[in-house]
Enzyme design. Structure first.
Site: not given
Ligand code: AKB
Length: 310
Positions: A8, A12, A34-35, A49, A139, A143
């Site tokens: 990833g 950010q 990352d993808i 992936d 989300y 988490k």
């Protein structure tokens, strides 16, 4: 010496973590994945992936990677558009990494959690490490489940998975993309292009935030800390400063009093209202010497100078 992979890397946190790590010399090799087809950086990037266990395992084995920063996730606001897709990506990519850690293929993992694990029933101020957690988003649910799985793997299989519950992260070049705290990045770009900004959170909505440089510093500090000192096996509360949309608007108006902003709260307001105002991060301070360097004013000034606005 570590051979590191950031999963990833184009997001950010990933984009800044890769820059920060590439300026250090306390590891052997850095890989990004990352993808996306291409990286924004000229670092060692590969398309992988994280949902494919076989692809991830092959990449990690081929490159003898032993330390993984698994940052891929769908954030809180975007996650509500497709809750099951959010659960699937956030959980199954984590399970792939946990399994590789259990099998001894990777030795150390960083995985970010979030203040989104909290819900409406915990104290809003100085929310403690062990407060009630009733997340209201897909989300946040992912988490919280992820935190518990990290703890389970650490306790049951002796893995070394480390985690921070991040507040909203403020940065200047990469938008966080789909978060409830994204307004705090978007507003600077409206300011730069001299456009009026309409905030999707109400003016007084106060949330815990952290500047990207502090967030990166926290990750590196936690990953370099002695394992023996880490009392939290799930995820550490982390605090820096708290702010509202109105506070940024006031600062920006001091630089250009023609800057205009208004407020049109949408579904993201309900999410923000369920999150803490301030966080108690005593465990992080005591266990691995966490201390943030950027307060609200310093963060605003740093972003403005990075965007060449002051
Ligand atoms: C979001 O707004 O979803 C994220 C977070 C606080 O985890 N920035």
């Amino acid at each position: 010496m570590s051979r590191i992979l950031i999963v990833g890397s184009e997001g950010q946190i990933g984009s800044q973590l890769s820059k920060a790590l590439s300026n250090r010399d306390d590891f052997d090799c850095l890989f990004l994945c990352d993808i996306k087809e291409k990286s924004r950086t000229d670092l060692n990037y590969f398309k992988v992936d994280a949902l494919s266990y076989d692809d991830l395992k092959k990449f990690i084995n081929d490159n003898k990677i032993n330390e993984v920063y698994h940052l891929a996730a769908i954030l809180s606001a975007k996650g509500e558009k497709d809750p099951m897709r959010t659960w699937n990506l956030n959980m199954n990519s984590l399970f792939n990494v946990l399994k590789l850690a259990k099998e001894g293929i990777i030795e150390k993992v960083f995985w970010p959690s979030s203040i989104a694990v909290f819900g409406n029933n915990n104290p809003k101020n100085d929310t403690p490490q062990f407060s009630d957690k009733e997340p209201i988003t897909s989300y946040g649910i992912s988490k919280l489940a992820g935190e518990n799985w990290c703890k389970y793997y650490n306790k049951t299989y002796g893995t070394d998975i480390r985690s921070i519950r991040f507040p909203g992260v403020m940065s200047y070049d990469t938008l966080s993309g789909g978060g409830t705290t994204d307004y705090a990045v978007e507003i600077f770009h409206s300011f730069k292009s001299k456009k009026k900004y309409t905030s999707f959170l109400d003016r007084e909505t106060t949330l815990p935030m952290i500047y990207i440089d502090d967030a990166i510093d926290g990750i590196i500090k936690l990953m370099r800390a002695s394992k023996k000192k880490l009392r939290i096996q799930s995820s550490y509360n982390l605090s820096s400063f708290s702010m509202s949309p109105k506070m940024i608007v006031e600062e920006l108006k001091k630089i250009d009093n023609k800057f205009q902003a208004d407020y049109a709260p949408d579904y993201r307001q309900t999410i923000a209202d369920s999150w803490p105002n301030t966080i108690d991060d005593t465990y992080a301070r005591e266990d691995w010497d966490w201390n943030s360097k950027y307060d609200f004013k310093k963060t605003i000034n740093h972003i403005l100078s990075k965007l060449a606005l002051i």
